[in-house]
Design an enzyme around this catalytic site. Structure first.
Site, PDB file in Angstrom:
ATOM      1  N   LYS A 211       0.843  -1.205   0.000  1.00  0.00           N
ATOM      2  CA  LYS A 211       0.000   0.000   0.000  1.00  0.00           C
ATOM      3  C   LYS A 211       0.876   1.250   0.000  1.00  0.00           C
ATOM      4  CE  LYS A 211      -1.571   1.562   4.089  1.00  0.00           C
ATOM      5  NZ  LYS A 211      -1.441   2.930   4.593  1.00  0.00           N
ATOM      6  N   ASN A 212       1.838   1.298   0.938  1.00  0.00           N
ATOM      7  CA  ASN A 212       2.585   2.549   1.096  1.00  0.00           C
ATOM      8  C   ASN A 212       3.572   2.807  -0.044  1.00  0.00           C
ATOM      9  OD1 ASN A 212       1.120   3.165   3.328  1.00  0.00           O
ATOM     10  ND2 ASN A 212       2.662   2.491   4.807  1.00  0.00           N
TER      11      ASN A 212
ATOM     12  N   ARG B   6      -3.686  10.807   4.316  1.00  0.00           N
ATOM     13  CA  ARG B   6      -2.589  11.755   4.398  1.00  0.00           C
ATOM     14  C   ARG B   6      -1.624  11.667   3.219  1.00  0.00           C
ATOM     15  NH1 ARG B   6      -1.432  14.339   8.608  1.00  0.00           N
ATOM     16  NH2 ARG B   6       0.715  14.156   7.955  1.00  0.00           N
TER      17      ARG B   6
ATOM     18  N   CYS C  35      -4.212  12.801  12.630  1.00  0.00           N
ATOM     19  CA  CYS C  35      -4.998  11.568  12.580  1.00  0.00           C
ATOM     20  C   CYS C  35      -4.869  10.880  13.920  1.00  0.00           C
ATOM     21  CB  CYS C  35      -4.583  10.681  11.416  1.00  0.00           C
ATOM     22  SG  CYS C  35      -3.020   9.880  11.660  1.00  0.00           S
TER      23      CYS C  35
ATOM     24  N   ARG D  48       1.043  14.470  13.107  1.00  0.00           N
ATOM     25  CA  ARG D  48       1.574  14.233  11.759  1.00  0.00           C
ATOM     26  C   ARG D  48       1.625  15.482  10.874  1.00  0.00           C
ATOM     27  NH1 ARG D  48      -0.807   8.762   9.395  1.00  0.00           N
ATOM     28  NH2 ARG D  48       1.158   8.757   8.253  1.00  0.00           N
ATOM     29  N   PRO D  49       2.440  16.449  11.264  1.00  0.00           N
ATOM     30  CA  PRO D  49       2.590  17.654  10.431  1.00  0.00           C
ATOM     31  C   PRO D  49       3.308  17.341   9.115  1.00  0.00           C
ATOM     32  CG  PRO D  49       4.121  17.718  12.280  1.00  0.00           C
ATOM     33  CD  PRO D  49       3.289  16.480  12.462  1.00  0.00           C
ATOM     34  N   VAL D  50       3.298  18.312   8.184  1.00  0.00           N
ATOM     35  CA  VAL D  50       4.001  18.109   6.898  1.00  0.00           C
ATOM     36  C   VAL D  50       5.086  19.174   6.698  1.00  0.00           C
ATOM     37  CG1 VAL D  50       2.152  16.849   5.728  1.00  0.00           C
ATOM     38  CG2 VAL D  50       2.173  19.352   5.633  1.00  0.00           C
ATOM     39  N   ASP D  51       5.567  19.741   7.821  1.00  0.00           N
ATOM     40  CA  ASP D  51       6.554  20.816   7.723  1.00  0.00           C
ATOM     41  C   ASP D  51       7.828  20.389   6.989  1.00  0.00           C
ATOM     42  OD1 ASP D  51       6.761  19.164  10.026  1.00  0.00           O
ATOM     43  OD2 ASP D  51       8.193  20.543  10.935  1.00  0.00           O
ATOM     44  N   LEU D  52       8.250  19.138   7.156  1.00  0.00           N
ATOM     45  CA  LEU D  52       9.494  18.716   6.491  1.00  0.00           C
ATOM     46  C   LEU D  52       9.314  18.627   4.974  1.00  0.00           C
ATOM     47  CD1 LEU D  52      10.999  15.943   8.819  1.00  0.00           C
ATOM     48  CD2 LEU D  52      11.177  18.418   8.980  1.00  0.00           C
TER      49      LEU D  52
ATOM     50  N   ASP E 114       4.626   0.288  12.063  1.00  0.00           N
ATOM     51  CA  ASP E 114       3.396  -0.293  11.504  1.00  0.00           C
ATOM     52  C   ASP E 114       3.202  -1.763  11.890  1.00  0.00           C
ATOM     53  OD1 ASP E 114       2.934   2.145  10.354  1.00  0.00           O
ATOM     54  OD2 ASP E 114       3.526   1.568   8.330  1.00  0.00           O
TER      55      ASP E 114
ATOM     56  N   ILE F 119       8.042   6.575  16.862  1.00  0.00           N
ATOM     57  CA  ILE F 119       7.708   7.301  15.631  1.00  0.00           C
ATOM     58  C   ILE F 119       6.469   8.181  15.818  1.00  0.00           C
ATOM     59  CG2 ILE F 119       7.233   7.093  13.145  1.00  0.00           C
ATOM     60  CD1 ILE F 119       9.976   5.965  13.891  1.00  0.00           C
TER      61      ILE F 119
ATOM     62  N   ARG G   7      -8.534  -0.183   4.395  1.00  0.00           N
ATOM     63  CA  ARG G   7      -7.548   0.747   3.822  1.00  0.00           C
ATOM     64  C   ARG G   7      -6.234   0.029   3.548  1.00  0.00           C
ATOM     65  NH1 ARG G   7      -7.068   6.248   7.015  1.00  0.00           N
ATOM     66  NH2 ARG G   7      -5.672   6.500   5.244  1.00  0.00           N
TER      67      ARG G   7
HETATM   68  C1  EPZ Z   1       4.560   6.685   6.375  1.00  0.00           C
HETATM   69  O1  EPZ Z   1       3.891   7.798   6.940  1.00  0.00           O
HETATM   70  C2  EPZ Z   1       3.539   5.598   6.245  1.00  0.00           C
HETATM   71  N1  EPZ Z   1       2.445   6.061   5.396  1.00  0.00           N
HETATM   72  C3  EPZ Z   1       3.013   5.216   7.606  1.00  0.00           C
HETATM   73  O2  EPZ Z   1       2.133   4.127   7.435  1.00  0.00           O
HETATM   74  C4  EPZ Z   1       4.189   4.792   8.510  1.00  0.00           C
HETATM   75  O3  EPZ Z   1       3.719   4.539   9.814  1.00  0.00           O
HETATM   76  C5  EPZ Z   1       5.237   5.896   8.553  1.00  0.00           C
HETATM   77  O4  EPZ Z   1       5.642   6.250   7.206  1.00  0.00           O
HETATM   78  C6  EPZ Z   1       6.489   5.531   9.339  1.00  0.00           C
HETATM   79  O5  EPZ Z   1       7.056   4.372   8.796  1.00  0.00           O
HETATM   80  C7  EPZ Z   1       2.587   6.038   4.073  1.00  0.00           C
HETATM   81  O6  EPZ Z   1       3.609   5.672   3.525  1.00  0.00           O
HETATM   82  C8  EPZ Z   1       1.417   6.463   3.260  1.00  0.00           C
HETATM   83  P1  EPZ Z   1       6.870   9.938   8.433  1.00  0.00           P
HETATM   84  P2  EPZ Z   1       4.566   9.251   6.922  1.00  0.00           P
HETATM   85  O7  EPZ Z   1       6.858  11.190   7.655  1.00  0.00           O
HETATM   86  O8  EPZ Z   1       5.338   9.392   5.679  1.00  0.00           O
HETATM   87  C9  EPZ Z   1       6.836  13.294  11.859  1.00  0.00           C
HETATM   88  C10 EPZ Z   1       0.278   2.735   7.979  1.00  0.00           C
HETATM   89  O9  EPZ Z   1      -0.290   2.192   8.953  1.00  0.00           O
HETATM   90  N2  EPZ Z   1       6.812  14.280  10.763  1.00  0.00           N
HETATM   91  O10 EPZ Z   1       8.028   9.019   8.298  1.00  0.00           O
HETATM   92  O11 EPZ Z   1       3.493  10.228   7.211  1.00  0.00           O
HETATM   93  C11 EPZ Z   1       5.566  12.459  11.922  1.00  0.00           C
HETATM   94  O12 EPZ Z   1       4.530  13.120  12.604  1.00  0.00           O
HETATM   95  C12 EPZ Z   1       0.945   4.033   8.160  1.00  0.00           C
HETATM   96  O13 EPZ Z   1       0.329   2.236   6.843  1.00  0.00           O
HETATM   97  C13 EPZ Z   1       6.920  15.629  11.048  1.00  0.00           C
HETATM   98  O14 EPZ Z   1       7.004  16.032  12.207  1.00  0.00           O
HETATM   99  O15 EPZ Z   1       5.527   9.106   8.168  1.00  0.00           O
HETATM  100  C14 EPZ Z   1       6.067  11.211  12.614  1.00  0.00           C
HETATM  101  O16 EPZ Z   1       6.093  11.411  13.988  1.00  0.00           O
HETATM  102  C15 EPZ Z   1       0.431   4.981   9.130  1.00  0.00           C
HETATM  103  N3  EPZ Z   1       6.906  16.523   9.995  1.00  0.00           N
HETATM  104  C16 EPZ Z   1       7.496  11.065  12.082  1.00  0.00           C
HETATM  105  O17 EPZ Z   1       7.856  12.363  11.595  1.00  0.00           O
HETATM  106  C17 EPZ Z   1       6.815  16.110   8.709  1.00  0.00           C
HETATM  107  O18 EPZ Z   1       6.809  16.967   7.811  1.00  0.00           O
HETATM  108  C18 EPZ Z   1       7.684  10.082  10.935  1.00  0.00           C
HETATM  109  O19 EPZ Z   1       6.684  10.304   9.963  1.00  0.00           O
HETATM  110  C19 EPZ Z   1       6.729  14.734   8.425  1.00  0.00           C
HETATM  111  C20 EPZ Z   1       6.732  13.834   9.477  1.00  0.00           C
END
Ligand code: EPZ
Length: 422
Positions: free
Chosen positions: A22-23, A94, A118, A123-127, A309, A331, A401
């Protein structure tokens, strides 16, 4: 809303085919926006999140056809007539933020709704946004939307150093950098197999990328990308989830298409808990080495560490292990919502901040429980399969999902499970 009824107690035996990830698919699909030529994905998973990404891409003007019963996605973005990803679609999942980088890279402008928080965390998107800004994007956040522009219509290569590992931000930056002018270096990049799969697909489309799977990825931007056909990598989380079936219920299950390199840290924990994982010609075969599994401590980390996950599913296993285990979630800040539900089934779990201490009991008992997110849902099903009596898991839309044909696959190894239409 549908529920799932599970009758627990029996050992499980047989084979389970593992779907495409999926991811991975959710980050490969937006790659179609980078090219006017067709991108075809094979081994796609049949999931509601994929249907939602299809809807989002179509809303932008891409053509997406689901062929061979959903296993093949034939996409073409010959002409994009809309550059706004609307809140009504974005709020559903997301991964929709992953259209931002490609839209901006191809046409120099995009408006994308900010995804909300969620259940598992803010889960911000600042990065994601900082990486695109480093590549020259001008961003304006208003009315819940990111309004993005690339001056002169094209992003430029840059050195982007992520302060911590983010899968999504690495993907967005990688997608965007393929068409930027000049070289981009992503430092402290995520190393997940889904990132490697994305880089391989983009290279098939003509991108120049090196270093995927390490923490430094270098991308030499090109003027245009072409078409490609790409098979989606195996879903390591579905794989890990089904590897837990014989661990938790007894029996022997072979996961078709499973690869140990996708689940290394997880398989090491299974081994320490007393579960054997064997390579076969077709995948991975799993069974318990002796009787009851042993307690093990788990810390979730970015790949190649133990995946967040699989934390909920591992907790379900440890609920019946001999001894006390500590699980640390590093995480997401709120990813233990399955713990109180497992406790309804007789599990002994003490959650304190980012740690959960699980003291194994001999047997769980069936109960009515509620799914709070995707991985929590499946952990309750695993627990229900191991428990005495009946378990009813409500709110299973989360499950759809991320797990295709879950009842069918589980029945195939002897599980007693059915869906109750709500
Ligand atoms: C991906 O989410 C996966 N989703 C998630 O899958 C998975 O849990 C996660 O990676 C970690 O492996 C998809 O690929 C669609 P991150 P993502 O950015 O990309 C913080 C599932 O069950 N962060 O690596 O959103 C964030 O809040 C799921 O299939 C910021 O602060 O994860 C988290 O604490 C749910 N700012 C950490 O970083 C940002 O801009 C890692 O998140 C981005 C992230």
């Amino acid at each position: 809303m549908d529920s799932i009824l599970v009758k627990g107690g029996g050992a499980l035996n047989g084979v389970i085919p593992i779907a495409g990830a999926k991811n991975a698919c959710l980050t490969l699909m937006p790659a179609t926006l980078l090219s006017e030529e067709p991108l075809t994905l094979t081994n796609a998973p049949r999931l509601s999140d994929i249907a939602t990404m299809t809807q989002l891409l179509q809303s932008l003007g891409a053509e997406v056809a689901s062929l061979q019963n959903g296993l093949v996605l034939a996409m073409s973005s010959h002409k994009l007539d809309n550059h706004t990803a609307d809140y009504e679609i974005v709020r559903k999942f997301r991964a929709s933020i992953l259209v931002l980088g490609p839209l901006l890279a191809r046409d120099g402008h995009a408006v994308v709704s900010l995804p909300g928080g969620c259940a598992i965390g803010a889960r911000p998107v600042d990065l994601h946004l900082k990486a695109l800004e480093a590549m020259g994007a001008e961003l304006d956040l208003r009315d819940g939307y990111v309004h993005a522009k690339a001056p002169g219509g094209r992003l430029r290569g840059a050195v982007v150093e992520f302060p911590f590992v983010s899968v999504g931000a690495t993907e967005n930056a990688l997608l965007a950098a393929t068409l930027a002018k000049g070289t981009t270096v992503l430092k402290n990049a995520a190393r997940e197999p889904e990132i490697v799969d994305l880089a391989v697909c983009l290279r098939r489309m003509g991108a120049q990328i090196e270093g995927e799977g390490t923490s430094t990825i270098t991308i030499q931007g090109v003027d245009r990308l072409g078409g490609a056909t790409h098979p989606v990598v195996t879903d390591r989380i579905e794989l890990g989830t089904y590897m837990l079936l014989p661990a938790i219920c007894g029996g022997e299950v072979e996961c078709l298409g499973g690869r140990i390199d996708l689940v290394g840290a997880f398989a090491e924990k299974l081994d320490a808990a007393g579960v054997s994982v064997e390579n076969t010609e077709r995948g991975l075969k799993v069974s318990r080495k002796n009787g009851r599994v042993k307690a093990v401590d788990v810390v979730t980390e970015p790949f190649p560490g133990f995946p967040t996950d699989l934390q909920a599913q591992m907790m379900a296993l440890l609920c019946t292990a001999d001894g006390t285990s500590v699980l640390e979630e590093k995480i997401f800040e709120n990813r233990f919502m399955h713990a109180p539900e497992l406790a309804r089934m007789g599990a002994k779990i003490d959650v304190h901040g980012g740690h959960a201490t699980v003291t194994g009991v001999e047997r769980l008992r069936g109960a009515r429980v509620m799914a709070t997110d995707l991985r929590a849902s499946v952990s309750l099903i695993l627990a229900g399969l191991a428990a005495e009596g009946e378990t009813v898991v409500s709110r299973v839309y989360h499950l759809d999902r991320g797990y295709e044909r879950v009842e069918e696959k589980l029945r195939g190894v002897g599980a007693q499970i059915e869906r109750i239409a709500g």
